[in-house]
Write a protein that holds these residues in place. Structure first.
Motif, mmCIF file in Angstrom:
data_model
loop_
_atom_site.group_PDB
_atom_site.id
_atom_site.type_symbol
_atom_site.label_atom_id
_atom_site.label_comp_id
_atom_site.label_asym_id
_atom_site.label_seq_id
_atom_site.Cartn_x
_atom_site.Cartn_y
_atom_site.Cartn_z
ATOM 1 N N TYR A 390 72.078 58.441 29.157
ATOM 2 C CA TYR A 390 71.020 57.441 29.001
ATOM 3 C C TYR A 390 71.545 56.039 29.291
ATOM 4 O O TYR A 390 70.918 55.259 30.013
ATOM 5 C CB TYR A 390 70.471 57.537 27.576
ATOM 6 N N GLY A 395 69.817 52.527 30.060
ATOM 7 C CA GLY A 395 68.956 52.620 28.899
ATOM 8 C C GLY A 395 69.429 51.762 27.734
ATOM 9 O O GLY A 395 70.630 51.618 27.509
ATOM 10 N N TYR A 399 62.130 50.746 25.152
ATOM 11 C CA TYR A 399 61.555 51.662 26.124
ATOM 12 C C TYR A 399 61.455 51.027 27.509
ATOM 13 O O TYR A 399 60.972 49.907 27.667
ATOM 14 C CB TYR A 399 60.168 52.106 25.662
ATOM 15 N N GLN A 401 60.164 52.615 31.184
ATOM 16 C CA GLN A 401 59.595 53.826 31.767
ATOM 17 C C GLN A 401 60.455 54.395 32.890
ATOM 18 O O GLN A 401 60.709 55.606 32.942
ATOM 19 C CB GLN A 401 58.185 53.552 32.296
ATOM 20 N N TRP A 404 63.614 55.895 31.431
ATOM 21 C CA TRP A 404 63.315 57.086 30.639
ATOM 22 C C TRP A 404 62.967 58.271 31.539
ATOM 23 O O TRP A 404 63.386 59.406 31.284
ATOM 24 C CB TRP A 404 62.174 56.776 29.675
ATOM 25 N N GLN A 405 62.254 58.020 32.604
ATOM 26 C CA GLN A 405 61.935 59.100 33.528
ATOM 27 C C GLN A 405 63.179 59.584 34.261
ATOM 28 O O GLN A 405 63.365 60.790 34.472
ATOM 29 C CB GLN A 405 60.871 58.633 34.521
ATOM 30 N N ARG A 441 62.369 65.148 21.507
ATOM 31 C CA ARG A 441 61.655 64.471 22.594
ATOM 32 C C ARG A 441 60.238 65.001 22.710
ATOM 33 O O ARG A 441 59.281 64.245 22.878
ATOM 34 C CB ARG A 441 62.397 64.708 23.917
ATOM 35 N N GLU A 455 57.939 60.197 22.032
ATOM 36 C CA GLU A 455 58.048 58.986 22.838
ATOM 37 C C GLU A 455 57.555 57.757 22.067
ATOM 38 O O GLU A 455 58.061 56.666 22.225
ATOM 39 C CB GLU A 455 57.228 59.105 24.126
ATOM 40 N N TRP A 460 64.709 56.682 22.232
ATOM 41 C CA TRP A 460 65.713 55.813 22.856
ATOM 42 C C TRP A 460 66.469 55.005 21.810
ATOM 43 O O TRP A 460 67.585 54.573 22.039
ATOM 44 C CB TRP A 460 65.049 54.889 23.882
#
Length: 468
Positions: A390, A395, A399, A401, A404-405, A441, A455, A460
Motif C-alpha cells: 500500500y 498510500g 483515502y 481512489q 486504493w484501486q 476489506r 471502505e 487504509w
C-alpha cells in the motif's frame, strides 16, 4: 515440490534444518546447523510455489546465477556464500547467518533511525555497491528488506542479488521486469533502457529516505502527477544537506542524479573529500572456495518461537486463529481475524469497527494477529505485507481512489477493473502476496445485524499504522 521442515537434513546429514528465517514471492531461507562444526548458517532455495511454476527451470537458472555473483564477491558488507549444491533437482545456497533483522523490521520495532546512524548504514552499503559495480554488476534491488543489521551494531550487510545483472556503461539492453516499487528508478520500468551505476544510486537514496522517515517513497511511475515530498516533511530533524542529497539521488532523469555511488556519498558527507568515504580500495574476488549457486526474498522474519506468542492486552484468545492458520484453513482464519479484532477493539454496541477503533486498536493485539499470519503463510500474508504494498503505491491514512484501486489490483482483490465479492476471493497460497486477510476489506459481519462496507471505515488507516 519440496518444503523443508525442522529436523530434516541435507547433503547426507551435513546440514540440519532448524526453522524458517524468511520467505517471499520466489525464495525461502532456512536457519540451519552445520553438524560437524555446530555453526549456524542460512540456506536459501526456491519456494514451493515457484517449484510448481511451468518456467521453474528458467527461475532456477536465475537462482544459480545469483550464487555465482555472490561467490565472486568478498566484501565485509556483502553476505558471504559458503557452499552451493544440488539435491534432488533443487539448488541450495549456503550463506553466513547474520543474527538480527533486516532494516524494514528494525523500523517496525524501533522506529526511524537517527540521521548519523542512517548515514553510517548507507555508507557501508554504498561501499558494498562500489565493490559490486567494480565487478561489472548492478544490484537493482536496493531496499531496507535487502539490508541486514546485526544486533547492537551498524555493520550492515547487503543481500539478495536475485535480479542483479551485468552492465556496460551507456549500452541499451533488454532487462527483466522485476523491481520494487518506491525504490526502483524510472528506467527499471522500461524493458529496454540504458542502465548504469546511477540506477543503484536512486535505490540507495530511496532507502535512506525510508529509514529516516518510515515512509516508502512515491513509486517513480506516479511521480509525473504526484511530487515527491521532501524527507524533511516527515522528519524535521533531517539536515538540509541530507535532505537535498536524497532528492538529488532520486531525480527522475538519470543525467540529473549523481552518476556513481561515490558521488552520492560525497553529497551526504562532503567534509571527507580525500576519498576516505565511499572510495575504499576494491577487494579482489575470493578464489579459495569452489562455488556452485535466488530470486528476491522479502526476509519477513518468521521465528518459530513467535508462533506460540498469543499476547493480548484485551484478554482475547487467539488460539482458534492460530489453529486455523496452522491447518491452512485460510477462509476460516480470515473470518476469525475479523471476530477477534472486534473483540480486541472493544467496539460500541453496534458491533463494527470505526476509524477511531482502528486508530486506538491495541498494539500488542495487532502485532499478535499480524505475526500469526506472517508465520503460517511463510511471510506471504498479513497486514504488514499489505502495508508495504500500500505504501509503495503512495498510500496514506487518507483515502485516495487511484491508489486504493491500484492496491486492490496488486493484491488480487480486483479483477478486470472491478472489486471482487467475498465469495469470489481465492483462499489458498496461490492468491498472491498480500492477498489475505481480506474480510476486513469486503465487509464486517455485525453479529446478526447485517454487513458494513469497510471502505467507509477506512482500512487504509489500519495499513498506515506505524506498529505494523
Amino acid at each position: 515440490m519440496r518444503h523443508l521442515n525442522p529436523g530434516e537434513t541435507l547433503q547426507n546429514g551435513r546440514y540440519t534444518i532448524n526453522s524458517i528465517l524468511g520467505a517471499g514471492g520466489f525464495g525461502i531461507t532456512y536457519l540451519a546447523i552445520e553438524n560437524l562444526s555446530g555453526t549456524q548458517l542460512a540456506i536459501k532455495t526456491l519456494n514451493a510455489t515457484v517449484q510448481g511454476k511451468p518456467n521453474f527451470s528458467d527461475l532456477q537458472n536465475q537462482f544459480i546465477k545469483e550464487a555465482f555473483l555472490l561467490a565472486k564477491c568478498s566484501h565485509p558488507h556483502v553476505v558471504t556464500v559458503h557452499n552451493v549444491f544440488n539435491e534432488d533437482g533443487l539448488w541450495y545456497m549456503v550463506m553466513e547467518y547474520i543474527k538480527g533483522y533486516d532494516l524494514s523490521v528494525y523500523l517496525q520495532q524501533k522506529g526511524i533511525l537517527k540521521e548519523n546512524d542512517g548515514l553510517t548504514i548507507i555508507q557501508k552499503i554504498g561501499e558494498a555497491l562500489i565493490y559490486v559495480h567494480s565487478q561489472g554488476f548492478l544490484h537493482r534491488d536496493i531496499k531496507p528488506h535487502n539490508i541486514l543489521l546485526p544486533p547492537n551494531t551498524l555493520e550492515a550487510k547487503l543481500i539478495d542479488f536475485g535480479i542483479a545483472r551485468e552492465f556496460t556503461a551507456g549500452e541499451t539492453r533488454t532487462h527483466t521486469g522485476y523491481l520494487t516499487e518506491g525504490y526502483a528508478p524510472p528506467e527499471q520500468y522500461e524493458e529496454k533502457a540504458k542502465r548504469d551505476t546511477y540506477t543503484d544510486v536512486y535505490a540507495l537514496a530511496a532507502t535512506l529516505y525510508n529509514i529516516l522517515t518510515d515512509q516508502v517513497p512515491i513509486p517513480a511511475q506516479y511521480r509525473s502527477y504526484a511530487a515527491l515530498p521532501p524527507p524533511q516533511q516527515f522528519n524535521n530533524k533531517i539536515s538540509d544537506r541530507v535532505n537535498n542529497a536524497i532528492l538529488k539521488g532520486m531525480e527522475l532523469k538519470p543525467a540529473n542524479r549523481p552518476q556513481t555511488i561515490q558521488e552520492f556519498l560525497s553529497l551526504l558527507s562532503p567534509i571527507n573529500k580525500g576519498g576516505q568515504r565511499g572510495d575504499k580500495p576494491v577487494q579482489k574476488p575470493r578464489r579459495d572456495v569452489i562455488y556452485n549457486v535466488s530470486t528476491p526474498v522479502n526476509n519477513v522474519p518468521t521465528p518459530q518461537q513467535k508462533r506460540e506468542d498469543l499476547s493480548s492486552d484485551r484478554n482475547v484468545d487467539y488460539g482458534r486463529l492460530r489453529d486455523f492458520l496452522k491447518a491452512g484453513k485460510w477462509q476460516e482464519a480470515d473470518k476469525e481475524t475479523a471476530k477477534v479484532m472486534l473483540q480486541a477493539a472493544n467496539p460500541s454496541e453496534n458491533g463494527w469497527l470505526r476509524e477511531d477503533d482502528i486508530d486506538n486498536f491495541p498494539c500488542t493485539d495487532l502485532r499478535t494477529i499480524n505475526q500469526l499470519w506472517l508465520d503460517y503463510s511463510e511471510g506471504k500474508f498479513g497486514f504488514s505485507v499489505q502495508k508495504e504494498i500500500y505504501q509503495r503505491l503512495g498510500g496514506t491514512r487518507y483515502y485516495n481512489q487511484k491508489v486504493w484501486q491500484a492496491f486492490g489490483d496488486q493484491v488480487g482483490w480486483r479483477k478486470g477493473g472491478s472489486w471482487l465479492s467475498y465469495k469470489d476471493i481465492t483462499f489458498n497460497t496461490s492468491g498472491g502476496v498480500g492477498h489475505l486477510p481480506v474480510y476486513l476489506r469486503c465487509c464486517w459481519c455485525v453479529f446478526g445485524m447485517g454487513w458494513m462496507r469497510m471502505e467507509y471505515c477506512g482500512l487504509w488507516s489500519l495499513l498506515s499504522r506505524r506498529d505494523l
